[in-house]
Every structure is written in C-alpha cells, then in structure tokens.
Scaffold this active site. Sequence first.
Site, PDB file in Angstrom:
ATOM      1  N   ASP A  36     -27.875  26.493   7.728  1.00 54.91           N
ATOM      2  CA  ASP A  36     -27.093  25.379   7.181  1.00 54.91           C
ATOM      3  C   ASP A  36     -26.836  25.655   5.705  1.00 54.91           C
ATOM      4  OD1 ASP A  36     -25.956  23.036   6.333  1.00 54.91           O
ATOM      5  OD2 ASP A  36     -27.678  21.762   6.782  1.00 54.91           O
ATOM      6  N   HIS A  37     -25.614  26.087   5.392  1.00 55.87           N
ATOM      7  CA  HIS A  37     -25.245  26.419   4.013  1.00 55.87           C
ATOM      8  C   HIS A  37     -23.917  25.768   3.666  1.00 55.87           C
ATOM      9  CE1 HIS A  37     -27.786  29.781   2.229  1.00 55.87           C
ATOM     10  NE2 HIS A  37     -28.404  29.460   3.348  1.00 55.87           N
ATOM     11  N   GLY A 104     -34.686  23.151   0.357  1.00 55.40           N
ATOM     12  CA  GLY A 104     -33.344  23.522  -0.054  1.00 55.40           C
ATOM     13  C   GLY A 104     -33.255  24.531  -1.175  1.00 55.40           C
ATOM     14  N   GLU A 105     -31.997  24.904  -1.462  1.00 54.14           N
ATOM     15  CA  GLU A 105     -31.686  25.804  -2.568  1.00 54.14           C
ATOM     16  C   GLU A 105     -30.598  25.181  -3.433  1.00 54.14           C
ATOM     17  OE1 GLU A 105     -30.785  27.128   0.635  1.00 54.14           O
ATOM     18  OE2 GLU A 105     -32.682  28.111   1.120  1.00 54.14           O
ATOM     19  N   THR A 189     -40.130  32.993   7.084  1.00 55.65           N
ATOM     20  CA  THR A 189     -39.355  34.211   7.322  1.00 55.65           C
ATOM     21  C   THR A 189     -40.162  35.486   7.134  1.00 55.65           C
ATOM     22  OG1 THR A 189     -38.561  34.218   5.027  1.00 55.65           O
ATOM     23  CG2 THR A 189     -37.159  33.142   6.687  1.00 55.65           C
TER      24      THR A 189
END
Length: 315
Positions: A36-37, A104-105, A189
């Site tokens: 999701d970006h 988030g980022e 990851t």
Amino acid sequence: MEIGYFLSCEEYGPDELLEQAAAAERAGFTGLWVSDHYHPWNDEQGHSPFVWGMIGALSRVCSLPVTTAVTCPTVRVHPAVIAQAAATAGVLLDGRFRLGVGSGEALNEHILGDPWPSVDRRLEMLEEAVAVIRELWSGEVVSWEGKHYRVDHARIYDLPETRPEIYVSGFGPKAIDVAAKIGDGFVNTAPEAEAVRRFKDASGGKPAQAGAKVAYASSAEEGWEHAHRLWPNAGLPGELAQVLPTPEHVEQASELVTMESTRGSVVAGPDPERHLAQIAAYREAGYDALYIANMGPGYREMIDFYGEQILPAAG
C-alpha cells in the site's frame, strides 16, 4: 511454512498485478500480500495503484487470501476509513482478507502536509487506530474521543461474517512489543530469529509472516542489474526508509548503495539452490509464512519457475 506471492504496487501497474495474482494461484502459491503506497520508492519503479481498488479487482480474478503489507491507518487515511475499506474487502473476499498495518513511511504519509511524528508517537497512534478499527467492526454506532482520533456517530453496515485478523508490522523491539500487544499476527521482512522469538514469546505464540524479494532472470548478473536499478532503496540502513519524504530523497540516498552490496544481498537468477536457501533462512527464523516478490520484468518466468521447481522442493 506456507509460501505466498507478494504483489509490489510500487513496481507494477494494475493489469500486471492482476496477471501476477492469477498466475500465482495457478502456480501453487498459498496467498497474496499486496503493498500500500501513495508513491513508489523511486521514479524507476514508476507505479502506485490504489490498494483498495486493487483488492476489489483481486477478489474477482483469484481465490487466494489477501493481506495488505502493510497499510498505515494513522496519518494519510483515518482509521475509520480503513475500517470501512477493510470490511468491504472482507466481504468481497468472503473472509479471505487480512488487514496488515504498520506505522508507515513519510514517503507516503506526508502528502496532506501533516507533520511526520516521532517513532514513539507513531506507535501510539497505531495502537489507538487499531482500537478504533476493531470498535467500528462491532457493527454498532461508534463515537470516539481519543488522544489522536475522533469518530462521530459512525457505523459500518457491510461487514464480513468473520472480522479480518489484524497483523502488525514491527522492525525494532518497541514496535515488536506493540505488535504482540495489539496484533493477531506479526509482519516483518528480515529472517531475524530474535524478532520472531520476541513476538511469539510476548504474544503467546501468534503467527508471524515475512516478505522477501528475488530478481528472477536468465542469469544472476541480469537479475542483480534489475534489482539495483529498481530497488536500491532496499539497501538503505536504519530508519531512512521511514523518514525520507519523497522519491527524490530516496533516490539521492540510494546512490550510496553499491552494486556490490546488491550482489551480496539479493537472490537473483535461475539457480534453484539460491532461492531455496533464502526460503530456508526464513523457515529457520521461525516464520509461519513467507511471501516472495519479484524485481524486474521477469515476473511471468519467476512465477512459473517457482511453481515448477521451488514450491514443490520447499514443501
């Protein structure tokens, strides 16, 4: 350990993602992750389709379970809206949807001009956001006055019979502890056994899932070239991926990532042993499922290769 396929919305457009999902099911992958970006990490990747539109389309082209990996429900999108979107996804996928969330980022979350909070504040916001989502999934009218969020007389009418599980991403001890506290499962990851142990010990043994990338190509060198061109950001250290606000900033930082580093960290090319060794590393770390993404144009070949040689051998 189950092996699923990771759909990279940063690198592929909607039609390619749907093609990959259908092919992954035919090949024998057990589920889908979808990123999701709002922005890709860099312009070379070049895509960022809206994940909730993609999930609706995915529900019509394959029957695999789908997990967001991951959605940030705190800044760019209010958790009340995420609750509605995830509920609809659960209905469309007939209970095969799992909501993966994280803190988030800045790359994606800064777009409305909101300040980017500190790590501690983001984790605090995430914890409250998950509570808001679960409250709205009760099907009752909800009003909420919290530290970070307000909901005024909201009700979600279309809910799946079984509410989606919420898996929480975590990349450091504090984030892992939050994931264990509020999550139904864990997302990461890296094949880090200590992170998995910490989560499972704190959560009472809840499941842990991971994502990894490969660069399938006719040779390892070609695969590394694709990986270095498209995903040099994967080599950025520390918290840079969380705090850099634009693709341009990520590109500038990624200039420090060398091809030698990419060769040393990326599984590339058609040698089954390299792919199986990566899978084994995640299995040994204690993960219950691994979702694998391809980097570069050879995704059709990668999916067929995994279906024919890797998935049967990884059994």
